[in-house]
Design a protein around this motif. Structure first.
Motif, PDB file in Angstrom:
ATOM      1  N   SER A  96       0.660  -1.030  -0.104  1.00 41.64           N
ATOM      2  CA  SER A  96      -0.114  -0.046   0.035  1.00 41.64           C
ATOM      3  C   SER A  96       0.843   1.270  -0.092  1.00 41.64           C
ATOM      4  O   SER A  96       1.972   1.106   0.296  1.00 41.64           O
ATOM      5  CB  SER A  96      -0.980   0.029   1.261  1.00 41.64           C
ATOM      6  N   PHE A  97       0.296   2.305  -0.690  1.00 39.29           N
ATOM      7  CA  PHE A  97       0.974   3.367  -0.578  1.00 39.29           C
ATOM      8  C   PHE A  97       0.067   4.550  -0.074  1.00 39.29           C
ATOM      9  O   PHE A  97      -0.953   4.411   0.045  1.00 39.29           O
ATOM     10  CB  PHE A  97       1.181   4.017  -1.951  1.00 39.29           C
ATOM     11  N   PRO A  98       1.002   5.670   0.700  1.00 42.93           N
ATOM     12  CA  PRO A  98       0.083   6.687   1.281  1.00 42.93           C
ATOM     13  C   PRO A  98      -0.935   7.316   0.441  1.00 42.93           C
ATOM     14  O   PRO A  98      -0.869   7.475  -0.807  1.00 42.93           O
ATOM     15  CB  PRO A  98       1.288   7.816   1.434  1.00 42.93           C
ATOM     16  N   ASP A  99      -1.985   7.503   0.999  1.00 40.39           N
ATOM     17  CA  ASP A  99      -3.337   7.951   0.234  1.00 40.39           C
ATOM     18  C   ASP A  99      -3.030   9.560  -0.111  1.00 40.39           C
ATOM     19  O   ASP A  99      -3.342  10.279   0.952  1.00 40.39           O
ATOM     20  CB  ASP A  99      -4.524   7.917   1.148  1.00 40.39           C
ATOM     21  N   LYS A 100      -2.411   9.738  -0.940  1.00 42.17           N
ATOM     22  CA  LYS A 100      -1.992  11.403  -1.420  1.00 42.17           C
ATOM     23  C   LYS A 100      -2.228  11.329  -2.793  1.00 42.17           C
ATOM     24  O   LYS A 100      -1.250  11.522  -3.879  1.00 42.17           O
ATOM     25  CB  LYS A 100      -0.449  11.386  -1.037  1.00 42.17           C
ATOM     26  N   PRO A 101      -3.522  11.506  -3.347  1.00 42.38           N
ATOM     27  CA  PRO A 101      -3.639  11.401  -4.736  1.00 42.38           C
ATOM     28  C   PRO A 101      -3.283  12.960  -5.315  1.00 42.38           C
ATOM     29  O   PRO A 101      -3.392  13.787  -4.471  1.00 42.38           O
ATOM     30  CB  PRO A 101      -5.283  11.353  -4.794  1.00 42.38           C
ATOM     31  N   SER A 102      -2.876  12.962  -6.588  1.00 44.57           N
ATOM     32  CA  SER A 102      -2.614  14.231  -7.153  1.00 44.57           C
ATOM     33  C   SER A 102      -3.632  14.828  -7.824  1.00 44.57           C
ATOM     34  O   SER A 102      -4.745  14.029  -8.181  1.00 44.57           O
ATOM     35  CB  SER A 102      -1.569  13.922  -8.242  1.00 44.57           C
ATOM     36  N   ILE A 103      -3.508  16.068  -8.079  1.00 45.03           N
ATOM     37  CA  ILE A 103      -4.873  16.873  -8.943  1.00 45.03           C
ATOM     38  C   ILE A 103      -4.328  17.305 -10.111  1.00 45.03           C
ATOM     39  O   ILE A 103      -3.162  18.234 -10.022  1.00 45.03           O
ATOM     40  CB  ILE A 103      -5.453  17.736  -7.852  1.00 45.03           C
ATOM     41  N   SER A 104      -5.018  17.055 -11.260  1.00 37.51           N
ATOM     42  CA  SER A 104      -4.313  17.682 -12.413  1.00 37.51           C
ATOM     43  C   SER A 104      -4.850  19.059 -12.405  1.00 37.51           C
ATOM     44  O   SER A 104      -5.884  19.682 -12.016  1.00 37.51           O
ATOM     45  CB  SER A 104      -5.020  16.944 -13.629  1.00 37.51           C
ATOM     46  N   MET A 105      -3.828  20.002 -12.903  1.00 34.34           N
ATOM     47  CA  MET A 105      -3.853  21.385 -12.965  1.00 34.34           C
ATOM     48  C   MET A 105      -4.656  21.918 -14.270  1.00 34.34           C
ATOM     49  O   MET A 105      -4.246  21.221 -15.367  1.00 34.34           O
ATOM     50  CB  MET A 105      -2.632  22.349 -12.813  1.00 34.34           C
ATOM     51  N   PRO A 106      -5.513  22.761 -14.236  1.00 36.29           N
ATOM     52  CA  PRO A 106      -6.044  23.389 -15.348  1.00 36.29           C
ATOM     53  C   PRO A 106      -5.355  24.118 -16.424  1.00 36.29           C
ATOM     54  O   PRO A 106      -4.061  24.550 -15.695  1.00 36.29           O
ATOM     55  CB  PRO A 106      -7.434  24.194 -14.760  1.00 36.29           C
ATOM     56  N   HIS A 107      -5.479  24.121 -17.446  1.00 35.67           N
ATOM     57  CA  HIS A 107      -4.905  24.982 -18.500  1.00 35.67           C
ATOM     58  C   HIS A 107      -5.155  26.602 -17.965  1.00 35.67           C
ATOM     59  O   HIS A 107      -5.880  26.916 -17.569  1.00 35.67           O
ATOM     60  CB  HIS A 107      -5.294  24.841 -19.909  1.00 35.67           C
ATOM     61  N   ALA A 108      -3.944  27.327 -18.369  1.00 37.43           N
ATOM     62  CA  ALA A 108      -3.895  28.689 -18.060  1.00 37.43           C
ATOM     63  C   ALA A 108      -5.096  29.142 -18.853  1.00 37.43           C
ATOM     64  O   ALA A 108      -5.454  29.108 -20.111  1.00 37.43           O
ATOM     65  CB  ALA A 108      -2.787  29.259 -18.461  1.00 37.43           C
ATOM     66  N   GLY A 109      -5.665  30.221 -18.129  1.00 37.08           N
ATOM     67  CA  GLY A 109      -6.706  30.912 -18.872  1.00 37.08           C
ATOM     68  C   GLY A 109      -8.187  30.108 -18.914  1.00 37.08           C
ATOM     69  O   GLY A 109      -9.309  30.751 -19.329  1.00 37.08           O
ATOM     70  N   GLN A 110      -8.182  28.922 -18.254  1.00 34.86           N
ATOM     71  CA  GLN A 110      -9.760  28.406 -18.188  1.00 34.86           C
ATOM     72  C   GLN A 110     -10.277  28.758 -17.345  1.00 34.86           C
ATOM     73  O   GLN A 110      -9.939  29.088 -15.919  1.00 34.86           O
ATOM     74  CB  GLN A 110      -9.273  26.787 -17.941  1.00 34.86           C
ATOM     75  N   PRO A 111     -11.747  29.342 -17.240  1.00 36.31           N
ATOM     76  CA  PRO A 111     -12.517  29.717 -16.316  1.00 36.31           C
ATOM     77  C   PRO A 111     -12.441  28.739 -15.101  1.00 36.31           C
ATOM     78  O   PRO A 111     -12.507  27.649 -15.198  1.00 36.31           O
ATOM     79  CB  PRO A 111     -14.037  30.126 -16.897  1.00 36.31           C
ATOM     80  N   PRO A 112     -12.580  29.398 -14.001  1.00 33.44           N
ATOM     81  CA  PRO A 112     -12.780  28.575 -12.611  1.00 33.44           C
ATOM     82  C   PRO A 112     -13.956  27.566 -12.642  1.00 33.44           C
ATOM     83  O   PRO A 112     -13.880  26.310 -12.432  1.00 33.44           O
ATOM     84  CB  PRO A 112     -12.928  29.393 -11.417  1.00 33.44           C
ATOM     85  N   GLN A 113     -15.136  28.001 -13.250  1.00 34.36           N
ATOM     86  CA  GLN A 113     -16.336  27.139 -13.266  1.00 34.36           C
ATOM     87  C   GLN A 113     -16.014  25.957 -14.322  1.00 34.36           C
ATOM     88  O   GLN A 113     -16.954  24.998 -14.246  1.00 34.36           O
ATOM     89  CB  GLN A 113     -17.669  27.818 -13.543  1.00 34.36           C
ATOM     90  N   GLN A 114     -15.102  26.024 -15.338  1.00 37.89           N
ATOM     91  CA  GLN A 114     -15.066  25.059 -16.165  1.00 37.89           C
ATOM     92  C   GLN A 114     -13.867  23.932 -15.773  1.00 37.89           C
ATOM     93  O   GLN A 114     -13.479  23.147 -16.789  1.00 37.89           O
ATOM     94  CB  GLN A 114     -14.559  25.344 -17.602  1.00 37.89           C
ATOM     95  N   ARG A 115     -13.042  24.223 -14.630  1.00 34.91           N
ATOM     96  CA  ARG A 115     -11.825  23.558 -14.219  1.00 34.91           C
ATOM     97  C   ARG A 115     -12.591  22.098 -13.634  1.00 34.91           C
ATOM     98  O   ARG A 115     -13.476  22.130 -13.022  1.00 34.91           O
ATOM     99  CB  ARG A 115     -11.234  24.100 -13.132  1.00 34.91           C
ATOM    100  N   SER A 116     -11.834  21.145 -13.788  1.00 37.78           N
ATOM    101  CA  SER A 116     -12.225  19.763 -13.321  1.00 37.78           C
ATOM    102  C   SER A 116     -10.960  19.270 -12.894  1.00 37.78           C
ATOM    103  O   SER A 116      -9.949  19.505 -13.449  1.00 37.78           O
ATOM    104  CB  SER A 116     -13.006  18.935 -14.484  1.00 37.78           C
ATOM    105  N   ALA A 117     -11.013  18.366 -11.966  1.00 41.62           N
ATOM    106  CA  ALA A 117     -10.013  17.297 -11.604  1.00 41.62           C
ATOM    107  C   ALA A 117     -10.092  16.062 -12.105  1.00 41.62           C
ATOM    108  O   ALA A 117     -11.267  15.507 -12.097  1.00 41.62           O
ATOM    109  CB  ALA A 117      -9.814  17.455 -10.130  1.00 41.62           C
ATOM    110  N   VAL A 118      -8.998  15.437 -12.529  1.00 41.15           N
ATOM    111  CA  VAL A 118      -9.133  14.018 -13.113  1.00 41.15           C
ATOM    112  C   VAL A 118      -8.199  13.079 -11.882  1.00 41.15           C
ATOM    113  O   VAL A 118      -7.198  13.427 -11.487  1.00 41.15           O
ATOM    114  CB  VAL A 118      -8.512  13.990 -14.330  1.00 41.15           C
TER     115      VAL A 118
END
Length: 525
Positions: A445-467
């Motif tokens: 097992s590995f530490p529960d430490k998921p990474s979060i994909s960063m949105p592209h520059a200029g993308q509005p906050p309401q359209q940002r999503s995490a994968v």
């Protein structure tokens, strides 16, 4: 002694001599030297001539002469060629009995063996035992009285018994100290052998090209006293390499002193490295040596050197350059001979460009740089590292451990943001979770430490999503990017933690933990 006319005068003289004898015996733990001076006092002041100290050699069951006072001015000390077997001579009798022997006429006693050719056969002879706390004979003290009177012999006999008791305590104490020193030396030598084995070249694990190059550099640099700068991410094994350099160098028998420079503020770091004088600051109740003094003729390992301030770096520069310093609050210059190994996970070139690390110190440290590769760049070494760690764990847990191929494939697919240290923790955690001793993929097992994909520059906050990122991508992004992504998700969901967690493919507990450790202020809408 020629002017002694009464027993009272003799007893007074012997009492005075007793003080002098006690002082001589307390002056040294070398009982052979101190006893030689005692025998001289007995001869010159007490009327006990030609004293001999013999000590029992338990291994050979003989009485071995250790000190002699000769009337001819030839004070022989520690003549190991003169010895007495059991029953041989008067001294040899003490291997068979432990009571005082008084001979009134040497010429009539067939037991007497005058091996040293010192004694007058017309005079008496006294020999008293040295005893330990269990009343066992450990030696013998003998001398020839100047006077033949029964009264004088009786007084001198009691006096010699008291002196023998004092000498016995001195001998026993010296033997105890000697035995303790021998024991400590054996323990020290054993620990040195163990440490050298632990940090020998055989314990440097890896067969990739990058690691073979590091190991070759270690072999070369260990021969010399050049300053070494170990560079690499946290957990890549910089301290292991530092140990290998020291314990395979000519300084291996001397001190290896370590200090994490990031663990202390500048004022304490200065005191820790250079020491301080009594009264140098509040709480400095006594003089204290610093790490550089402790490492004299050895090696000092300065970990996290990049975390120090420019002000402290200026003080450190002088020690590295001149090998001398003053204690905090002191004026005396102290010179040392110390080999310096430094380590950092920072980009020192960038730090120099930003004026946060002194350029002159950088060049002083960067004599022999060694760049340790991260584990993700040497994945083929993982099987060897795992075998090494499992063998060590098997000894520690006192059971046989092994690992399956499936578990190894899981380990090989991980990106290892924590490098070798993370691998070691993962193996130990898996070993704890397995009762059979076989480490399979289900206990990896590995530490529960998921990474979060960063949105592209200029993308509005309401359209940002995490994968959601797979296990092999954990720890890919810097904490500051993760924090911003969490804040964006919270803003998008109206600061509802449960919704933000679903958006980020996290559990509510995971996002609550991140909000806490990242000091995110929750807005109330």
């Amino acid at each position: 002694m020629n002017d002694i006319h009464s027993i009272a005068q003799m007893e007074h003289l012997l009492l005075t001599s007793m003080y002098e004898i006690s002082r001589e015996l307390n002056s040294s733990l070398n009982y052979c030297e101190s006893t030689s001076r005692v025998l001289r006092i007995l001869h010159e002041e007490c009327g006990l001539l030609c004293g001999i100290l013999a000590i029992k050699d338990v291994a050979r069951n003989i009485m071995l002469v250790k000190s002699v006072h000769s009337p001819y001015g030839e004070n022989s000390s520690v003549d190991t060629n003169v010895s007495y077997k059991a029953g041989e001579g008067i001294i040899g009798e003490f291997l068979l009995q432990n009571s005082t022997i008084v001979i009134r006429d040497l010429s009539r006693d067939m037991r007497f063996a005058n091996k040293l050719a010192l004694y007058d056969y017309t005079k008496p002879f006294i020999c008293v035992p040295l005893k330990d706390a269990a009343n066992h004979t450990i030696g013998a003290l003998s001398a020839q009285p100047l006077y033949s009177s029964d009264d004088y012999i009786s007084v001198l006999c009691r006096f010699l018994e008291m002196i023998a008791s004092l000498i016995a305590k001195n001998v026993l104490l010296a033997h105890q100290v000697e035995n303790k020193q021998v024991q400590l030396q054996k323990e020290r030598d054993g620990l040195r052998r163990k440490v050298r084995n632990n940090y020998s070249f055989d314990n440097l694990v890896g067969h990739t090209q990058a690691m073979r190059q590091i190991f070759e550099q270690v072999r070369l640099v260990a021969k010399w006293d050049s300053t070494v700068l170990l560079r690499g991410e946290s957990g890549t094994g910089k301290e292991v390499i530092a140990n290998a350099i020291h314990y395979n160098s000519s300084r291996a028998s001397n001190a290896f002193v370590k200090l994490n420079c990031a663990a202390l503020p500048d004022n304490l770091l200065e005191s820790e490295l250079f020491g301080h004088e009594k009264g140098a600051f509040t709480g400095a109740v006594k003089q204290r040596k610093g790490r550089f003094e402790m490492a004299h003729n050895g090696t000092i390992f300065l970990d996290e050197i990049g975390e120090t301030s420019p002000a402290f770096q200026a003080k450190l520069l002088r020690v590295i350059q001149e090998q001398e310093f003053e204690r905090v609050g002191g004026v005396d210059t102290i010179s040392v001979d110390v080999r310096i190994i430094a380590a950092t996970n920072r980009n020192l070139e960038a730090e120099v460009a930003n004026d946060s690390f002194r350029e002159d110190l950088y060049y002083r440290l960067n004599v022999m740089p060694m760049q340790l590769p991260p584990l993700r760049e040497r994945l083929p070494d993982i099987p060897d590292l795992v075998d090494f760690m499992i063998n060590n764990l098997s000894k520690k847990q006192k059971r046989k451990l092994s690992i399956t191929d499936a578990a190894l494939r899981v380990l090989m697919s991980h990106s290892w943001p924590g490098n070798v240290r993370e691998l070691q923790n993962t193996i130990e955690r898996a070993a704890i979770l397995t009762e059979s001793g076989v480490i399979d993929q289900n206990v990896i097992s590995f530490p529960d430490k998921p990474s979060i994909s960063m949105p592209h520059a200029g993308q509005p906050p309401q359209q940002r999503s995490a994968v959601h990122q797979p296990v092999t991508e954990l720890g890919r992004f810097a904490p500051v990017d993760e924090r911003q992504a969490v804040i964006d998700a919270l803003e998008q969901t109206g600061w509802v933690k449960a919704k933000a967690a679903r958006l980020l493919n996290m559990t509510p507990r995971q996002i609550a933990y991140r909000i806490q450790i990242m000091n995110i202020d929750m807005k109330q809408l």
